[in-house]
Scaffold this active site. Structure first.
Site, PDB file in Angstrom:
ATOM      1  CG  ASP A  68     131.382  76.689  63.127  1.00 33.10           C
ATOM      2  OD1 ASP A  68     132.158  75.348  63.543  1.00 33.10           O
ATOM      3  OD2 ASP A  68     131.649  77.415  62.007  1.00 33.10           O
ATOM      4  CG  ASN A 137     131.339  83.399  52.176  1.00 31.68           C
ATOM      5  OD1 ASN A 137     132.183  82.992  53.242  1.00 31.68           O
ATOM      6  ND2 ASN A 137     130.004  83.057  52.535  1.00 31.68           N
ATOM      7  CG  HIS A 139     132.164  81.710  56.521  1.00 32.57           C
ATOM      8  ND1 HIS A 139     131.195  80.739  55.941  1.00 32.57           N
ATOM      9  CD2 HIS A 139     133.351  81.023  56.568  1.00 32.57           C
ATOM     10  CE1 HIS A 139     131.897  79.663  55.762  1.00 32.57           C
ATOM     11  NE2 HIS A 139     133.204  79.564  56.307  1.00 32.57           N
ATOM     12  CD  GLU A 144     127.888  81.756  55.661  1.00 30.72           C
ATOM     13  OE1 GLU A 144     129.077  82.340  55.172  1.00 30.72           O
ATOM     14  OE2 GLU A 144     127.463  80.914  55.165  1.00 30.72           O
TER      15      GLU A 144
HETATM   16  P1  PGA Z   1     137.914  75.116  55.040  1.00 33.25           P
HETATM   17  O1  PGA Z   1     136.756  76.200  55.593  1.00 33.25           O
HETATM   18  O2  PGA Z   1     138.990  75.063  55.982  1.00 33.25           O
HETATM   19  O3  PGA Z   1     137.376  73.743  54.797  1.00 33.25           O
HETATM   20  O4  PGA Z   1     138.254  75.765  53.580  1.00 33.25           O
HETATM   21  C1  PGA Z   1     137.121  77.203  56.209  1.00 33.25           C
HETATM   22  C2  PGA Z   1     135.944  77.787  56.582  1.00 33.25           C
HETATM   23  O5  PGA Z   1     134.788  77.691  56.006  1.00 33.25           O
HETATM   24  O6  PGA Z   1     136.134  78.701  57.686  1.00 33.25           O
END
Ligand code: PGA
Length: 240
Positions: A68, A137, A139, A144
């Site tokens: 992404d 959450n 995702h 999302e």
């Molecule tokens: P993070 O993010 O590794 O910074 O916790 C993971 C994600 O949002 O996929």
């Protein structure tokens, strides 16, 4: 099949994950990897850089894509994912920059840039390893929680919870881009192996729901239960 490997620290998570890349590159030097950003993969990138420095791993024939990218950040912005990948991995190993691909977050038409990225993914072919983190959450990439998910790359409006979670990297919450481009679910699934890393006690429950709970678009990570070859490296037992 899903293999759940529990490890006792972020460092051990990185070392264990790096082993998958080392073995993959020994079997196929011109592997195609899909990488991820965020805090979670940093111990893996540190380990890959250390292995490269020790002469144990060679990225000269590797191609990469990324999950992404934010919409609207120039590549020189340290919060862009292109900047993150250059800094944390690409500049530390012998990968050729022209073999690394991310969605074009600077494009004036994000929808068109997503279609171009999907075409690029298709042209490059099936990934050998798809690296994933998981959001608070549920995702994956920026897919999302929602009533429906997208198969292909699309421009997504980030949820409040993701904007809040990611604001730790920005001067203020208002500075977090409201939109991002993300690989879609079919594109994430188009990989021989999905390697999901997760660390920190705060993510213990969301991870366990994803891998043992109901398969639902309300928890996009739960869809990985449908993929035939998943390895989860779980460092959520503590905050080490
Ligand atoms: P993070 O993010 O590794 O910074 O916790 C993971 C994600 O949002 O996929």
């Amino acid at each position: 099949m899903l293999r759940h490997i529990k490890v006792s620290s972020k460092k051990e998570m990185g070392v264990t994950a790096a082993g998958f890349y080392k073995r993959q590159l020994e079997a196929k030097p011109d592997s195609l990897f899909a990488f991820a950003t965020g805090s979670t993969p940093l111990p893996l990138y540190d380990e890959l850089a250390a292995m490269y420095a020790a002469g144990k791993i060679d990225f000269s024939k590797v191609k990469t894509v990324n999950l992404d990218e934010y919409v609207g950040l120039p590549v020189t912005d340290e919060n862009s994912y292109r900047y993150f990948m250059d800094k944390n991995l690409f500049s530390r190993v012998n990968i050729r920059r022209e073999n690394t691909f991310l969605p074009d977050g600077t494009a004036s038409d994000p929808g068109k840039a997503c279609a171009l990225y999907s075409a690029k993914l298709e042209k490059l072919g099936r990934r050998d390893i798809q690296l994933l983190g998981i959001g608070n959450n549920g995702h994956i990439g920026f897919n999302e929680p929602a009533d429906a998910l997208s198969a292909h790359c699309f421009a997504v409006t980030l949820t409040e919870s993701t904007i809040k979670a990611n604001s730790r990297f920005f001067a203020s919450e208002d500075d977090v881009p409201k939109q991002a481009m993300t690989m879609g679910m079919a594109e994430i699934f188009d990989s021989e192996l999905i390697l999901l890393l997760c660390s920190g006690t705060a993510k213990h429950d969301v991870l366990n729901q994803a891998i043992y709970g109901p398969i639902t678009t309300k928890n996009p990570a739960s869809l990985i239960q449908l993929h035939p070859n998943v390895v989860v490296i779980d460092a959520t037992g503590n905050d080490n």
